[in-house]
Each structure stands twice: as C-alpha cells, then as structure tokens.
Enzyme design. Structure first.
Site, PDB file in Angstrom:
ATOM      1  N   ARG A  95      -3.319   2.890   8.527  1.00 58.48           N
ATOM      2  CA  ARG A  95      -3.936   1.710   8.071  1.00 58.48           C
ATOM      3  C   ARG A  95      -2.418   0.746   7.680  1.00 58.48           C
ATOM      4  NH1 ARG A  95      -8.511   2.788   4.790  1.00 58.48           N
ATOM      5  NH2 ARG A  95      -9.063   4.870   4.431  1.00 58.48           N
ATOM      6  N   HIS A 110      -6.636 -43.144   1.976  1.00 54.90           N
ATOM      7  CA  HIS A 110      -7.152 -44.058   0.682  1.00 54.90           C
ATOM      8  C   HIS A 110      -8.177 -43.112   0.090  1.00 54.90           C
ATOM      9  CE1 HIS A 110      -9.772 -46.669  -1.355  1.00 54.90           C
ATOM     10  NE2 HIS A 110      -8.764 -47.405  -1.777  1.00 54.90           N
ATOM     11  N   LYS A 126       0.892  -1.202  -0.080  1.00 55.58           N
ATOM     12  CA  LYS A 126       0.067   0.208   0.068  1.00 55.58           C
ATOM     13  C   LYS A 126       0.791   1.193  -0.086  1.00 55.58           C
ATOM     14  CE  LYS A 126      -3.716  -0.441   2.426  1.00 55.58           C
ATOM     15  NZ  LYS A 126      -4.374  -0.638   3.745  1.00 55.58           N
ATOM     16  N   MET A 172      -5.699  -6.931   8.848  1.00 55.78           N
ATOM     17  CA  MET A 172      -5.044  -6.118   9.968  1.00 55.78           C
ATOM     18  C   MET A 172      -5.926  -4.988  10.188  1.00 55.78           C
ATOM     19  SD  MET A 172      -1.051  -6.829   9.045  1.00 55.78           S
ATOM     20  CE  MET A 172      -1.054  -6.374   7.278  1.00 55.78           C
ATOM     21  N   GLY A 201      -8.105  -6.700   4.576  1.00 56.24           N
ATOM     22  CA  GLY A 201      -9.074  -7.210   5.711  1.00 56.24           C
ATOM     23  C   GLY A 201      -8.370  -7.738   6.815  1.00 56.24           C
ATOM     24  N   ARG A 260      -3.762  -1.227  -5.827  1.00 59.11           N
ATOM     25  CA  ARG A 260      -2.894  -2.348  -5.452  1.00 59.11           C
ATOM     26  C   ARG A 260      -3.447  -3.564  -6.825  1.00 59.11           C
ATOM     27  NH1 ARG A 260      -6.534  -4.079  -0.340  1.00 59.11           N
ATOM     28  NH2 ARG A 260      -8.427  -4.314  -1.262  1.00 59.11           N
ATOM     29  N   SER A 279      11.563 -44.082  -8.901  1.00 61.38           N
ATOM     30  CA  SER A 279      10.280 -43.308  -8.986  1.00 61.38           C
ATOM     31  C   SER A 279      10.174 -43.060  -7.404  1.00 61.38           C
ATOM     32  CB  SER A 279       9.094 -43.901  -9.374  1.00 61.38           C
ATOM     33  OG  SER A 279       7.998 -42.985  -9.044  1.00 61.38           O
ATOM     34  N   TYR A 293      11.010 -36.031 -14.197  1.00 64.21           N
ATOM     35  CA  TYR A 293       9.518 -35.831 -14.260  1.00 64.21           C
ATOM     36  C   TYR A 293       8.854 -35.869 -12.833  1.00 64.21           C
ATOM     37  CZ  TYR A 293       8.954 -40.914 -13.561  1.00 64.21           C
ATOM     38  OH  TYR A 293       9.026 -42.127 -12.975  1.00 64.21           O
ATOM     39  N   CYS A 301       6.303 -39.881  -7.579  1.00 63.99           N
ATOM     40  CA  CYS A 301       5.010 -40.330  -8.218  1.00 63.99           C
ATOM     41  C   CYS A 301       4.079 -40.159  -6.729  1.00 63.99           C
ATOM     42  CB  CYS A 301       4.872 -41.880  -8.607  1.00 63.99           C
ATOM     43  SG  CYS A 301       5.289 -42.904  -7.185  1.00 63.99           S
TER      44      CYS A 301
END
Length: 875
Positions: free
Chosen positions: A90, A450, A21, A101, A99, A334, A757, A845, A825
């Site tokens: 502020r 699960h 801000k 603080m 909103g 902002r 993996s 990967y 994985c």
C-alpha cells in the site's frame, strides 16, 4: 542510506520519511496493539526513483532482508506451498491522500501457493477468490491493464452460473475465472503472470511509486496544495483475511463522529468480507450495535483501543480493522477526515478536555473549513449529475429558475421568487438583478470577474466561465445535448463550480458556539487586522457581525447603479456645465445618504472609501449595441444623440485607459463632489453623536504628482464642508498601490499618502500582463495543468513577482512615512496562503469580502503563530 524500516523501528514523528500510514503503523506497533507485522519503504526511495528513473541500487537487497525477517517471525515463506506468506502493498504519503494511489492485496499467490492457502484454510473457494482478486488488482495497478476485460469475464461467469453476485460463484467457476484472468494478463502484458513473489513485490513497489504521479494523485495534490516533492512510502504488511467465514469480518471505525464531531465512536462493519468491500461500498455495512451483538469480545477490545488511540494521538482517529477467525487486527490508523463542523467541534472539545492547547486547536482547523461553515452546500445524500462545469467563483450552493434578463430577474426576485441569474458576463448594470438572485451563472469570466467579485461581496454562490453556450436573445443555454430555457429550474454549486438540472436540496451549516469561541482565540493571537470589502450599509453590518475591524474597500461605483444609473448618465451626457453641476448636486445628496449608512454601521472603525475608479463608458450603453441599432434603423432619437459621446469615450484597452485618478484629474468636479459627500456624512455622524473614521482612497496612482494634485483638490472640498459644519477635522487621504510603477516609487508617493492599500487584483494583472478574465477563460487552466504555473496568481499572491513589489513598497513607504498604514484590499486578502505572506512583510490589515472575514481572522492568527514560531527557531 537506509531505505527500508521495520514497523518495530519507526514512530509517529517520522511521517516525512515513513509516510503517514507507515509512521502510524510503527506507532501502533510500539504501543503493543495487534498490528500485522511488516515494513516500510521510505519516501526517500520514491524521490530517488523519480529523480533517476530507477530504484536505489541497494533497495531490493534491503527489501529482501526485511522480507526474510518477516518470514522468520511468522514461520511462513514467500512461495511456500505449505505455509505461504502473503502481503499487502500500500501507498502512504506524508500527508494523507485517501484513495489516490495504488494498493495491491494478496501478493505472493501463484498456482502453487493458492493450493497451500486452500489446504491451510480448508476453504478452496476462498483461496481461489483471493487469487483472482490478486491477478486483477496486479494487472490493473502494476501493469496498467484496463479493468474492463476482467469485469466482463466476471459478468459472463455470473451469467453462465445463473447467479447475481461474485460471492455466489462456486469453485469450478472460480477455477475457470483464474485461468481466464491469467490468459488475459499474458495477452495484454505480453508476458506470463509472474509466479515468483520476489518479482511480484518488486513490480508492486514500483507501481505504488508510479501512482504518486498518477493523474488522481496529482489532481488531489493540486486541489489540496500538497507539494509534489514529498513522495510516497510503500508499506508491505502481512495479509489477514476478514472473509474466512462467520467468525471473520472487516470494518472502519472513528474515535469521534467525523460528521458532527460528537465524542462518540462510529463503526461500520461487514462480516465475512475484505476491506476493499467496505471501501468500495459494494455491500451495505452494519453499524456498531450490530457489530457488538455479533462480536462482543472483539467490539469491546476495539472500543478500548479506540479510546487509547484518541487519548494518545490527542485527536480524532479513523482505523481500519479486520477480524480473522476471531482475532482482531488493526491495519491502519490516521487522523480522521472530518467535516468542517466536526473539525471546529473536535478542536474546541479537545481544549475543554485539557488534551490540547488553544494554539493547537487553532492550527487544526483550516480557514477553508471555517469558510464552508458560512455557505450552504448540496445535500451529499441526494444524487445529482452536473450538466456543466466552470470556475468555482464564489462559494455556496443555490437553486432557482434560470433567468437571462436582469430587469426581469430584479422584478421577480424582489417578489420573492428564487432566481439564478444567467448572463454571458455581468457588468455594473446587472447589479440590481444580482442583488435579489440566489446565485450567478456566467459563460465568461473567472475568479476575478465582475460577477465573481460582486457575488463574493454579497455572499452569493457563483459559477463563472461555465462550458455553456448562451442564446440571450432566445433566453436559453445549451451544453452538450441539454437545453435550459428561461424559467427552467437549475442548481449551482459555487464551491465546486458545478451546474445541475432541477432543484438540488441544500444544507446550511451552523457554526454554533464553537465557531465564535474559536475566533475569540484567533483574535487574541492575530496581529493583522481583518477588514471587509463592503459597498453598502447592509454589507457593512454583516461584515461587523463577522468580526471585521473596519472597511478596507468601499467601491463607490456600485452606488451609481440600478435606479441611480440614469442620473449618472445625465451627468456624462450633460450639454453644459450647469446641467452637469445640477446632476452632481443630486448625486452628492444620494452619496451622502449612502456614506452616513456605512459610517453608522462601522461607527468607531475605519472605512476606506475609494473614489470612482471605472472609466465612464462602463456606465453607458455598449458601443457595439448602439452601432448595430443605428445601422439597422432601430435606434431611438436619444440613442442616436448619445452615440457620438459613447463613441468618444470608447477605449481599446480601458483597463489602462481613462480611469481611476486620471478620471479625477480630467473631471475634477466629480471627485470633489464625492469628497464633499464623504465630508457631509462625517459631519452628520458627528452631529448624531457618532465616531466616524472615513479614509479617502485615490485609485490607480502611478506617480507622486497625480496624488499631490488630487490631494489638494480633496482637501479643499473637505475643509469647505467642515467649515460650514463648524468642525475642525482633518481628512485621511491615501492611495491604492495597483500600478507597478507606484510600488517602485512608493517612497515619493508616501509623502502625500497617510495609507497605502494594495490592490493586488490589478497589480497582478499589470505585473503578469494577464487580463484576468481572458487568462482564466483561455490559457490559465492549461498553465496550471501542465505545471507552467504552480497556482493561480489571482487566487494566491505571486510572492516572487507581485509579492516583491508589495514588499518593496512596504519598505519604501515606511522609510518615507514611518506611521503610514498599510493594507491590502484585493481578493488575496481572504486567501490563507497570501495572508501568511502579508504577515511576513508587515502589513497592518487585510481586507476581503464579508463572508470571508471569519476565515481570514483564523488565517491571520495562524500566520502570526507561525511567524512567532519561526522567530523562536531563529533565536
């Protein structure tokens, strides 16, 4: 060190010091926009306050100096009855926390200056109303006095005056309210309300600092992964008033629509009101057309300013503005908060407008936002109350009838009825019911239960470990005084972890062309491949549509469930080798069909198939149930015959028991059958003109001899099939690194593994000695709340511990076998923070549930771009 900066001294690049801000106010001032003057107390001062428990020694001297400069610039003075200076105080963190603080308005008012304000404005009612607001806000914010007492006095005053709204209270009523408020403050605070504006300002600055560690701010930072170390700045700004008559007003504006992303300004306005009236929603706002009709000149000026800011910031912005007696002021600007759909559209359109690069666009959309585009959510315009909460285990929202019996859920779900399957916890035996349900609700379990894992793979919403008590025999659950019976309609939100009564309408977002284009940009920059955890051909086809580059984990245990479960049970219970062999022949034919479907769906891409991992007792009736039925004389002859076998397979700690590769060594015929079925499917796909790439993964290996033993068996089974098919194809065999010992000895294991993996779910459990379901159900929440753990290690990789094992295994594995393929994985494969780590350690990967693939593709691109930026910085 400088602790305070005037708005004229800063710029937008100083957000770490001045907060978002303060930096934006400074930037607007620099651009010559109509910003009420003021100054900013830095985040450094806040951090000093929390580290030492007190202000920096010279902070208030600097504040006083800047306050005097403000007085000279405006010709007003703090405490001056003739021309009082009033300010707002502020918060302003480096990362927006709207909103969360504290804010205090009208600071500087007291019994004398309120009279000066009344004289200057010619409106005593306005001055008194501002004063009573200030007392209440100062009391609740700076002194933590509960607001209920003030609200009750206001309500009494309205009743006595016979009016419904605070705005209808007259001067006499407001004079009495001010006196009541001062008296209440003195009673609760133990001291009179401060009259000196300098004292008010000091207390207000400290209150904003303290609000950084207030519960709302801490919870917001936790939810949004914002560091606690950033601190907040404090902005002291001259007050302007939108409630000074018909020529005044206040509002908020967006340079682009934050809901759709459309390049059209959006304005909400209230005439004769203060900013908190808009934010609090206590009055219905008017739209841009009504604003233009009432204030044509100011509307034109605002629209011109919005276009300038959109161009200057190269992003959608939101503004807070006030009109005081016909003059437009900007109080804040902002980067606009926006929906996931708007984030994608805005980023894409800014690229096409030539305002930002594709790289910048990719960094402006978070993987979490992209993930939301794939899952339905509750309609935000429809009110609903949650009756229960649990772990947000799988995103999305759904409604349906609550059913507690899996078989009934399967039957009614197949008939087209919308079902929410409710279970204490799920097991593999529930899969057929889960597959046709709209969502899953369990009383036990967490993010890696699960239910959670299966729901993610199927794209179903799931709430696990909910605070409900299930009476499965009576087919109902209760929470508090609410009872939900079998067949009642409920709704679940797996993104928020909420359960609601009745049907809550859902919205299914659409990504559209922008979704695909953004991911094309991402794929062009990513180094990591993104595979999917998929167990069925249908899952694989969906994953491929989402852009998966293969299957990183196909769990074969899921192929034994539902209608096939009795066949596997026959194998386990077989009286002799001949019966067992006959069962395996049937199972091989079934698995062959499954693998053909999967390899066809992923033709040309790698498919990593994990051999059976769970212990065999998971496919049998629970021992406790059989014992109860036997003891009560309700067991069938078949159940009585099965009991010794079930008892023999029972384990006290099955996670560390007879499972994974140990099962393959103890039942070599079982693993040989699975390898043969995979080889059958490969041969079938080759014969059909396909290009199959099957990879055989052996789970739970802890040392090289286990893998070497099973590799020999697997190769023999594979080559037997290939010889019969007239093919000369070598198998690709690797292992899952999920045991800490395997990570430590990865160089010896790599000798017999073409790929690793990383099973980070179990690796995390074994490294932390946490049972994932028990930890999330009993203590992990407390650990997070009390700061013992900064994050859930089952959601984001524990870099210091588990990550060190992964990095060590990567290094050792590549030393022994330079061409080894390395992936992950576990569910961490879909977490953006974890993906950043996997990029850093050089995995090839990641693999995650199909519905997380698009978000993982974006995260992989962002990780690669960040690593490239880091490399350039080091150069």
């Amino acid at each position: 060190m400088t602790w305070v900066y005037d708005f004229e001294e800063g710029n937008r690049d100083q957000k770490a010091l001045l907060g978002g801000k303060g930096a934006n106010l400074a930037e607007m001032t620099r651009l010559g926009l109509p910003v009420p003057p003021g100054f900013t107390v830095t985040t450094d001062a806040c951090k000093h306050y929390f580290h030492t428990g007190e202000f920096p020694a010279d902070l208030m001297a600097e504040v006083t100096e800047h306050a005097h400069l403000l007085e000279e610039r405006l010709g007003r003075r703090f405490g001056d009855q003739a021309a009082p200076l009033l300010v707002s105080v502020r918060s302003g963190a480096p990362i927006s926390m709207p909103g969360m603080m504290d804010t205090i308005l009208d600071l500087g008012l007291n019994d004398e200056t309120v009279e000066g304000l009344a004289t200057e404005t010619g409106d005593r009612r306005f001055a008194l109303d501002s004063y009573r607001r200030f007392i209440q806000m100062f009391a609740t914010t700076a002194r933590d006095i509960p607001g209920g007492g003030f609200e009750r006095r206001l309500a009494t005053a309205r009743d006595d005056a016979g009016v419904e709204s605070d705005s209808d209270l007259d001067v006499t009523a407001l004079e009495a309210i001010v006196a009541d408020f001062r008296a209440l403050y003195e009673k609760e605070a133990g001291e009179p309300f401060p009259r000196d504006p300098a004292d008010q300002l000091r207390v207000a600055i400290e209150a904003v600092f303290r609000s950084w560690n207030g519960r709302p701010a801490r919870e917001y930072r936790s939810l949004n992964s914002i560091s606690d170390e950033l601190g907040t700045a404090v902005n002291v700004q001259t007050m302007v008033f939108g409630n000074m008559g018909s020529d005044s007003g206040t509002g908020v504006a967006f340079t682009r629509d934050p809901n759709t992303g459309e390049n059209e300004p959006l304005i909400d306005f209230l005439p004769n009101a203060q900013g908190e009236d808009v934010v609090a929603g206590i009055r219905k706002t008017e739209d841009g057309a009504a604003f233009a009709a009432a204030f044509p000149a100011q509307h034109a000026q605002l629209v011109e300013t919005m276009a300038l800011l959109d161009e200057h910031e190269r992003d959608a912005c939101d503004l807070e503005f006030t009109i005081e007696k016909g003059t437009l002021y900007l109080l804040q600007v902002r980067r606009a908060k926006r929906t996931a759909l708007a984030a994608v559209r805005i980023a894409q359109e800014l690229v096409h407008e030539g305002r930002i690069s594709e790289d910048e666009a990719l960094m402006r959309v978070t993987p979490e936002q992209l993930d939301l585009l794939l899952h339905p959510r509750f309609d935000p315009d429809v009110d609903h109350d949650a009756i229960a909460h649990g772990v947000a285990a799988s995103p999305g929202a759904a409604s349906g009838v609550a059913l507690f019996d899996t078989d009934e859920a399967a039957t009614r779900g197949k008939a087209g009825e919308k079902i929410i399957l409710v279970r204490e916890m799920t097991s593999p035996e529930d899969l057929h019911g889960m597959a046709v349900s709209q969502g899953i609700l369990t009383a036990q379990g967490g993010n890696l239960s699960h239910a959670a894992i299966v729901a993610k793979s199927m794209g179903l919403p799931a709430v696990c470990g909910a605070d409900i008590e299930i009476d499965e025999g009576g087919r109902s659950f209760h929470v508090g005084g609410v009872v939900v019976n079998d067949g009642d309609v409920i709704s679940i939100d797996g993104t928020l972890g909420e359960v609601s009564l009745g049907e809550v309408p859902v919205i299914v977002p659409e990504g559209g062309e922008q979704f695909g284009e953004l991911l094309e940009w991402a794929d062009a920059r990513a180094r990591l491949g993104v595979r999917a955890n998929a167990d069925l051909g249908e899952d694989c086809r969906r994953a491929r549509e989402f852009g998966a580059t293969g299957v990183g984990l196909c769990r074969t245990e899921h192929m034994f469930l539902g209608e096939r479960l009795p066949l596997l049970r026959r194998y386990i219970m077989a009286a002799d080798a001949a019966e067992a062999s006959a069962c395996l022949d049937e199972i091989r034919a079934q698995q062959r069909t499954d693998f053909v479907d999967i390899l066809e769906a992923m033709d040309g891409l790698p498919v990593t198939i994990r051999l059976l991992d769970p212990p065999l007792h998971e496919f049998l009736p629970p021992l406790a149930d059989l014992l109860v039925r036997e003891a009560t004389g309700r067991a069938t002859a078949e159940e009585s015959a099965d009991l010794p076998i079930v008892r023999g397979l029972h384990e006290e700690n099955p996670m560390l028991g007879f499972r994974g590769c140990r099962l393959g060594i103890g039942h070599p015929d079982l693993y040989r059958m699975q390898v043969a079925a995979i080889a059958d499917a490969v041969a079938d796909r080759v014969a059909a003109g396909g290009n199959p790439h099957a990879e055989i993964m052996i789970p739970l290996v802890a040392n090289d001899s286990e893998l070497a033993f099973l590799r020999r068996d697997a190769e023999a089974a594979w080559h037997e099939v290939m010889a019969a098919a007239g093919l000369d194809l070598a198998p690709t065999i690797g292992t899952m690194i999920e045991v800490p010992r395997a990570a430590l000895l990865a160089d010896t294991i790599a000798v017999d593994a073409e790929f690793f993996s990383f099973g980070t779910n179990d690796l995390t459990q074994m490294t932390w000695a946490f049972s994932r379901d028990d930890a999330e159900a009993h203590f992990l929440g407390d650990y997070l709340e009390q700061g013992i753990l900064p994050f859930n290690p089952f959601e984001t990789i524990d870099v210091a511990g588990v990550g060190q094992l992964v990095e060590m295994a990567v290094e050792k594995g590549r030393q022994a076998r330079p061409d080894i393929s390395l992936g992950i994985c576990g569910e961490h494969g879909g977490d953006s923070a974890s993906i950043r780590f996997f990029e850093q350690v050089g995995l090839d990967y990641v693999s995650c549930s199909p519905f997380r693939v698009p978000a993982a593709r974006l995260a992989a691109a962002q990780a690669a771009m960040q690593e490239g930026e880091n490399a350039r910085d080091e150069d």
